[in-house]
Motif scaffolding. Structure first.
Motif, mmCIF file in Angstrom:
data_model
loop_
_atom_site.group_PDB
_atom_site.id
_atom_site.type_symbol
_atom_site.label_atom_id
_atom_site.label_comp_id
_atom_site.label_asym_id
_atom_site.label_seq_id
_atom_site.Cartn_x
_atom_site.Cartn_y
_atom_site.Cartn_z
ATOM 1 N N ALA A 41 48.844 38.661 82.554
ATOM 2 C CA ALA A 41 49.396 39.653 81.627
ATOM 3 C C ALA A 41 50.112 38.964 80.468
ATOM 4 O O ALA A 41 50.003 39.405 79.313
ATOM 5 N N THR A 42 50.819 37.883 80.753
ATOM 6 C CA THR A 42 51.529 37.150 79.702
ATOM 7 C C THR A 42 50.552 36.534 78.712
ATOM 8 O O THR A 42 50.759 36.600 77.496
ATOM 9 N N VAL A 43 49.487 35.946 79.214
ATOM 10 C CA VAL A 43 48.485 35.350 78.330
ATOM 11 C C VAL A 43 47.840 36.424 77.461
ATOM 12 O O VAL A 43 47.686 36.245 76.244
ATOM 13 N N LEU A 44 47.462 37.545 78.072
ATOM 14 C CA LEU A 44 46.850 38.631 77.297
ATOM 15 C C LEU A 44 47.822 39.185 76.262
ATOM 16 O O LEU A 44 47.434 39.468 75.123
ATOM 17 N N TRP A 45 49.098 39.354 76.634
ATOM 18 C CA TRP A 45 50.099 39.838 75.682
ATOM 19 C C TRP A 45 50.261 38.852 74.528
ATOM 20 O O TRP A 45 50.385 39.265 73.375
ATOM 21 N N ASN A 46 50.275 37.546 74.821
ATOM 22 C CA ASN A 46 50.397 36.543 73.762
ATOM 23 C C ASN A 46 49.219 36.602 72.799
ATOM 24 O O ASN A 46 49.400 36.474 71.581
ATOM 25 N N ILE A 47 48.025 36.777 73.318
ATOM 26 C CA ILE A 47 46.844 36.882 72.462
ATOM 27 C C ILE A 47 46.961 38.127 71.580
ATOM 28 O O ILE A 47 46.743 38.072 70.368
ATOM 29 N N TRP A 48 47.331 39.272 72.187
ATOM 30 C CA TRP A 48 47.467 40.510 71.433
ATOM 31 C C TRP A 48 48.556 40.383 70.363
ATOM 32 O O TRP A 48 48.354 40.787 69.215
ATOM 33 N N ALA A 49 49.712 39.804 70.742
ATOM 34 C CA ALA A 49 50.827 39.681 69.798
ATOM 35 C C ALA A 49 50.465 38.760 68.631
ATOM 36 O O ALA A 49 50.812 39.042 67.480
ATOM 37 N N ALA A 50 49.783 37.671 68.912
ATOM 38 C CA ALA A 50 49.382 36.753 67.844
ATOM 39 C C ALA A 50 48.419 37.425 66.880
ATOM 40 O O ALA A 50 48.528 37.268 65.657
ATOM 41 N N ARG A 51 47.472 38.190 67.413
ATOM 42 C CA ARG A 51 46.521 38.886 66.543
ATOM 43 C C ARG A 51 47.213 39.967 65.723
ATOM 44 O O ARG A 51 46.908 40.152 64.538
ATOM 45 N N ALA A 52 48.164 40.681 66.331
ATOM 46 C CA ALA A 52 48.902 41.708 65.599
ATOM 47 C C ALA A 52 49.749 41.081 64.499
ATOM 48 O O ALA A 52 49.806 41.593 63.376
#
Length: 71
Positions: A41-52
Motif C-alpha cells: 500500500a505504501t509503494v502504491l501510495w508513493n507512486i500515486w502521490a508522485a504522479r499527482a
C-alpha cells in the motif's frame, strides 16, 4: 514423490497441508501478511502521490507559460 505419481487424494492433501503451513508462517501470518500489505500500500501510495505531484507541477508550469504568451 507425488510429482511422479498420478494425482491422488493423498498427494493433493499433502500439497494443501504444506501450502496452508507456509501461509500460516509458523503462527506469525497476521504480522507477516499485514506487513506485506502495508508495504504494498505504501509503494502504491508513493507512486500515486508522485504522479499527482507531477501532474500538478506540469499544470502550474503550463499556466505560467500561457500567462507569458498572452503578455
Amino acid at each position: 514423490m507425488c510429482a511422479a505419481m498420478p494425482a491422488s487424494a493423498g498427494c493433493e492433501n499433502n500439497w494443501k497441508r504444506r501450502m496452508s503451513e507456509w501461509l500460516a508462517m509458523g503462527g506469525h501470518a497476521v504480522f507477516v501478511w499485514s506487513s506485506f500489505g502495508l508495504a504494498a500500500a505504501t509503494v502504491l501510495w508513493n507512486i500515486w502521490a508522485a504522479r499527482a505531484w507531477m501532474r500538478h507541477a506540469r499544470d502550474e508550469i503550463t499556466e505560467i507559460w500561457d500567462e507569458d504568451d498572452g503578455a
